[in-house]
Design a protein around this motif. Sequence first.
Motif, short mmCIF file in Angstrom:
data_model
loop_
_atom_site.label_atom_id
_atom_site.label_comp_id
_atom_site.label_asym_id
_atom_site.label_seq_id
_atom_site.Cartn_x
_atom_site.Cartn_y
_atom_site.Cartn_z
N LEU A 153 0.83 -1.21 0.00
CA LEU A 153 0.00 0.00 0.00
C LEU A 153 0.86 1.26 0.00
O LEU A 153 0.61 2.21 -0.75
N TYR A 154 1.88 1.26 0.83
CA TYR A 154 2.72 2.45 0.94
C TYR A 154 3.50 2.72 -0.35
O TYR A 154 3.65 3.87 -0.77
N LYS A 161 -3.75 9.11 -3.74
CA LYS A 161 -4.98 9.21 -2.97
C LYS A 161 -5.12 8.00 -2.05
O LYS A 161 -5.07 6.86 -2.50
N ILE A 162 -5.33 8.25 -0.76
CA ILE A 162 -5.53 7.16 0.20
C ILE A 162 -7.01 6.76 0.17
O ILE A 162 -7.87 7.54 0.56
N SER A 163 -7.27 5.56 -0.29
CA SER A 163 -8.66 5.13 -0.50
C SER A 163 -9.02 3.92 0.36
O SER A 163 -9.97 3.21 0.07
N LYS A 219 -4.59 11.10 5.80
CA LYS A 219 -4.76 10.17 6.91
C LYS A 219 -5.54 8.94 6.50
O LYS A 219 -6.26 8.93 5.50
N MET A 220 -5.37 7.90 7.28
CA MET A 220 -6.15 6.68 7.10
C MET A 220 -6.72 6.30 8.46
O MET A 220 -6.09 6.52 9.50
N TYR A 221 -7.90 5.74 8.46
CA TYR A 221 -8.56 5.37 9.71
C TYR A 221 -8.17 3.95 10.13
O TYR A 221 -8.10 3.03 9.32
N LEU A 222 -7.89 3.82 11.41
CA LEU A 222 -7.80 2.52 12.06
C LEU A 222 -8.76 2.57 13.24
O LEU A 222 -8.45 3.17 14.28
#
Length: 377
Positions: A153-154, A161-163, A219-222
Amino acid sequence: MENFTVSPDKKTVFIMGAGASKDDGIAVQNEILDKIIKGKFSFPPEKDDSVTFKEYTKISSNINELVNIVFADGAQKNLSLESLFNILETALDKRENIGGLELKKIRLYYADLIKGIMYATRIDSKLEDHKVENFLDGKKQPKSPYTEMGAKLYKQYKYGKISFSFVNFNYDICLDRVLLSMHDKKESESFDLDYGIELGNYALEPGRKLWFGKPRSRKMYLLRPHGSVNWLFCRSCGNVFSKLTRQNKVADIIQSTKCYNCKLSNLEPYIIYPSYNRIYENKHLIQIWLRTEKLLMEADKWCFIGYSLPEADRYFTYILTRAYNYRKAVGCNTEVSVVNINRDVFAKFGTYFNKVVKYECTFKEFTNKYFSAGEGG
């Protein structure tokens, strides 16, 4: 089996269950109680670590005593962690004894069982095993499937775009470590981690050992509806703190730590215990559940990894049903994929969702053979 690709034009939510952490050596739900009873906790104590040795021995001895008092001979072979919690919680709610077992003693057993879960679900692997930058060149293969997924992913989305987002029902911090290792001082090259709540860490002074800033725009959600072994909660000011990649040591849990903010109360482990009576009333949990539902309603792809739709997660099943049918009502298709080594699990998902894509394999095999990240941009 077909390939699973994360692409920038489709929002993807990964839902992680205990099976996802199996390759990292974490006990799955039906193994945790057995480890507690047998005293097989993570991080066996060193010879000179008498504090940990005594604590491990006490917890194992007390839970064995509890099981022998309440249940029939040999019951531990078929006894589940959920069943044990249900009986203890019901007695506490009703303020009733269990035969000759008094309420005061039940509270002590209950506290020991919670500690046992904490000790049984910590990870033995080194921090380096979960740093994506160590595996980006392809010369070294990661041990953890979390790291392999994170590196892919990285590599593709560092500038794009972080999807994708994550919902994790496990207590361990394998995934946290991987996602936190994507952070960079440059916002344009960073994946900031957002737990969906206002952590108490954000208010700590810069330079403090536990400090880290609010997530920026990339950002990405965890989301962690059941908490984490490295989250701590203050009952006075209501703050939740994350120790990031550092797990709570046995001494931390025994001796406790004063709240980093108000100093009024000792910080407590923040996990939701496995039972059929789960109640999500805490303000932080409510925020996490609301964000979870929103992510699911907006996502085009749901990928369940090592998650089996357990009966105890009836609230999450309700959320899934709501989100899936909402998307269907507004004309949006939802692609549902399930990664699990237990083929009986696929029938459960087939009850709720149409055209489930099945990956009958481990998480490690999935990331190695079927998982890929599309071009970012």
